[in-house]
Design a protein around this motif. Structure first.
Motif, mmCIF file in Angstrom:
data_model
loop_
_atom_site.group_PDB
_atom_site.id
_atom_site.type_symbol
_atom_site.label_atom_id
_atom_site.label_comp_id
_atom_site.label_asym_id
_atom_site.label_seq_id
_atom_site.Cartn_x
_atom_site.Cartn_y
_atom_site.Cartn_z
ATOM 1 N N GLU A 1 0.817 -1.218 0.034
ATOM 2 C CA GLU A 1 0.074 0.038 -0.033
ATOM 3 C C GLU A 1 0.836 1.350 0.118
ATOM 4 O O GLU A 1 0.572 2.312 -0.887
ATOM 5 C CB GLU A 1 -0.857 -0.081 1.221
ATOM 6 C CG GLU A 1 -1.761 1.158 1.098
ATOM 7 C CD GLU A 1 -2.681 1.215 2.344
ATOM 8 O OE1 GLU A 1 -3.606 2.065 2.494
ATOM 9 O OE2 GLU A 1 -3.014 0.061 3.138
ATOM 10 N N GLY A 2 1.927 1.279 0.968
ATOM 11 C CA GLY A 2 2.906 2.374 0.818
ATOM 12 C C GLY A 2 3.455 2.540 -0.387
ATOM 13 O O GLY A 2 3.603 3.851 -0.875
ATOM 14 N N ILE A 3 3.891 1.374 -1.146
ATOM 15 C CA ILE A 3 4.578 1.483 -2.390
ATOM 16 C C ILE A 3 3.442 2.192 -3.386
ATOM 17 O O ILE A 3 3.815 3.029 -4.390
ATOM 18 C CB ILE A 3 5.063 0.322 -2.835
ATOM 19 C CG1 ILE A 3 6.425 -0.168 -2.129
ATOM 20 C CG2 ILE A 3 5.693 0.450 -4.322
ATOM 21 C CD1 ILE A 3 6.650 -1.595 -2.138
ATOM 22 N N GLY A 4 2.349 1.694 -3.256
ATOM 23 C CA GLY A 4 1.236 2.232 -4.281
ATOM 24 C C GLY A 4 0.903 3.671 -3.905
ATOM 25 O O GLY A 4 0.822 4.281 -5.228
ATOM 26 N N THR A 5 0.896 4.055 -2.873
ATOM 27 C CA THR A 5 0.921 5.494 -2.687
ATOM 28 C C THR A 5 1.938 6.248 -3.304
ATOM 29 O O THR A 5 1.734 7.443 -3.901
ATOM 30 C CB THR A 5 0.530 5.825 -1.069
ATOM 31 O OG1 THR A 5 -0.398 4.977 -0.642
ATOM 32 C CG2 THR A 5 0.529 7.475 -0.741
ATOM 33 N N TYR A 6 3.121 6.015 -3.097
ATOM 34 C CA TYR A 6 4.345 6.660 -3.487
ATOM 35 C C TYR A 6 4.285 6.721 -5.096
ATOM 36 O O TYR A 6 4.601 7.576 -5.711
ATOM 37 C CB TYR A 6 5.631 6.028 -3.060
ATOM 38 C CG TYR A 6 6.897 6.366 -3.911
ATOM 39 C CD1 TYR A 6 7.310 7.458 -3.682
ATOM 40 C CD2 TYR A 6 7.534 5.437 -4.453
ATOM 41 C CE1 TYR A 6 8.333 8.241 -4.291
ATOM 42 C CE2 TYR A 6 8.653 5.847 -5.294
ATOM 43 C CZ TYR A 6 9.279 7.333 -5.252
ATOM 44 O OH TYR A 6 10.247 7.749 -5.909
ATOM 45 N N THR A 7 4.042 5.632 -5.855
ATOM 46 C CA THR A 7 4.156 5.596 -7.149
ATOM 47 C C THR A 7 2.970 6.351 -7.960
ATOM 48 O O THR A 7 3.193 7.116 -8.982
ATOM 49 C CB THR A 7 4.395 4.175 -7.639
ATOM 50 O OG1 THR A 7 3.179 3.353 -7.289
ATOM 51 C CG2 THR A 7 5.484 3.381 -7.100
ATOM 52 N N SER A 8 1.968 6.189 -7.229
ATOM 53 C CA SER A 8 0.725 6.846 -8.038
ATOM 54 C C SER A 8 0.816 8.262 -7.868
ATOM 55 O O SER A 8 0.327 8.948 -8.641
ATOM 56 C CB SER A 8 -0.545 6.489 -7.412
ATOM 57 O OG SER A 8 -0.687 6.500 -5.889
#
Length: 469
Positions: A38-45
């Motif tokens: 979820e954290g990686i998704g927040t960062y990349t989006s």
């Protein structure tokens, strides 16, 4: 001497790409476990949005500027005039893009995301100062290599020192965005070696606007399916699926940055040849470049697909086991993108064939969006993986078709099928070998060596067989 310069620049650019690669290789296993999918998704989006406004601010200057510099680099007066005219355009449009970014995404985003967009803003600000196109056009790749050594090392250290849990997500984003910005600023340290002071009477930016805008279109198109795709997937599914999608491409994108180094190096060389009407050697450059590119990319594809089942739990953590088949599918782009890139970046772009360069990328963006909207709501990250692989395959085919009438495509493509067949065979045998092991660093090492040996043996056998036909 020119061939030696190409090799030297390729090595410099490969080293530069390696510096970019080092950060995710070292930090990804740690970050995957600390901030999770979820954290990686927040960062990349959110990064995808910041990168979009950075690209808009650059308005195609990354490619247009390097090509223009390559045309005039032998004349210092023209070089200085061209640089300042192009950078003035960059300054104006990057400032406007930054203002719009703050008005929309900082002004109207919900709490939580508003702070993240502020932290990502150095990516957009960096577009004002990014003059890496100057050094690419001059074929001075040493400068772009040296700029990031200290910055990357400091960035890696900061991640391990300050990012300890999901609660440190903001710190992780800030470290990445600020280190990128500082790396860009260091390029101005070397500019006086080539460029004289600004002559305000020489500003005639109108002659560069059309060319820059034309090359903005393909950059935006590419970003829609390689940057904003994460934002789209997040909107169609959730941030966890974005994290799975992003990590499934991580290793293939790292491999690609190595393979595509040659395109970056040869683009200004071919542009300079074209400007001087030295077109006889272009086919020869393309033939050698494509064979070398596919030889390396097929091996990398085989290695990635072959070790994936053991690599994922060791490198990313067990939370990401679901992405193993996704990574195998995604490994195909390591072959598709470089083949298309030879015809686009090493021929269409440097020779000014804008239609042939732009059209495949615009079609790719449309195709990718349509496939994503069809598959992602049902399949999540897997739908995004299928979309990106199909998009790159179609793009490669269109690029080849559009260039057929200008060069001897049949001759240039004549030998590459061998490398692709051998790559598929090597990856299949390596996957079978991997079933004998449990996931571990030793298993990954054994499988990697096995894949390289099998690939080399099969290439040797095929080459000897063809010699005797």
């Amino acid at each position: 001497m020119k061939s030696k310069n190409v090799i030297k620049n390729f090595l410099y650019n490969s080293l530069y790409q390696l510096l970019i690669i080092i950060t995710p290789i070292i930090t990804t296993p740690y970050i995957s476990r600390v901030i999770g999918a979820e954290g990686i998704g927040t960062y990349t989006s959110t990064l995808g949005v910041a990168q979009l406004f950075s690209i808009i601010g650059m308005i195609g200057i990354m490619n247009y500027g390097s090509r223009s510099i390559a045309y005039v680099r032998d004349n210092n007066n023209k070089l200085t005039k061209t640089f300042w005219n192009i950078w003035l355009i960059q300054l104006i449009f990057s400032s406007i893009s930054l203002l719009i970014y703050f008005l929309i995404f900082v002004g109207y985003s919900p709490l939580g995301f508003r702070e993240i967009f502020i932290i990502q803003s150095p990516i957009v600000i960096g577009a004002i100062f990014d003059i890496s196109w100057l050094y690419v056009g001059l074929e001075d790749f040493k400068k772009t290599v040296s700029r990031n050594i200290l910055v990357k090392i400091v960035g890696i250290l900061c991640i391990f020192i300050f990012v300890k849990s999901y609660d440190d997500l903001y710190k992780y984003i800030a470290i990445n965005s600020i280190s990128t910005f500082l790396g860009i600023l260091t390029l101005w340290m070397f500019i006086r070696q080539y460029i004289r002071k600004i002559d305000f009477s020489s500003f005639k930016i109108s002659e560069h606007l059309k060319g820059a805008f034309l090359l903005l279109v393909p950059q935006l198109a590419v970003h829609f399916y390689t940057g904003l795709d994460r934002t789209i997937i997040g909107g169609l599914s959730n941030l966890t699926e974005v994290g799975f999608y992003d990590q499934s491409q991580k290793i293939s994108r790292i491999a690609l940055s190595l393979v595509t180094s040659l395109s970056t190096v040869l683009m200004p060389r071919i542009a300079n040849m074209f400007a001087n009407n030295d077109t006889e050697k272009i086919d020869d450059y393309l033939y050698k470049s494509l064979n070398f590119t596919v030889l390396i990319s097929s091996l990398l594809m085989a290695g990635i697909a072959g070790v994936t089942n053991d690599f994922v739990p060791v490198f990313f953590g067990t939370e990401f086991n679901i992405i193993s088949p996704y990574m195998i599918i995604t490994s195909l782009i390591v072959v598709f993108i470089p083949i298309g890139g030879v015809f686009a970046n090493q021929y269409a772009l440097p020779t000014g064939k804008n239609k042939e360069y732009i059209m495949p990328l615009v079609l790719a963006a449309i195709i990718n969006i349509l496939i994503n909207f069809t598959l992602v709501p049902k399949l999540g990250a897997l739908g995004g993986v299928i979309a990106i692989v199909l998009t790159e395959l179609i793009t490669m085919c269109i690029r080849i078709i559009l260039i057929i009438r200008y060069i001897n495509v049949r001759k240039i493509l004549s030998d590459i099928y061998i490398y692709i067949i051998v790559g598929i065979a090597s990856s299949s045998l390596t996957i079978l070998l991997g079933k004998l092991f449990s996931p571990s660093i030793l298993a990954i090492l054994i499988e990697s060596i096995f894949c390289i040996v099998i690939y080399s043996i099969l290439i040797y056998i095929f080459s000897k067989f063809l010699e005797n036909i």
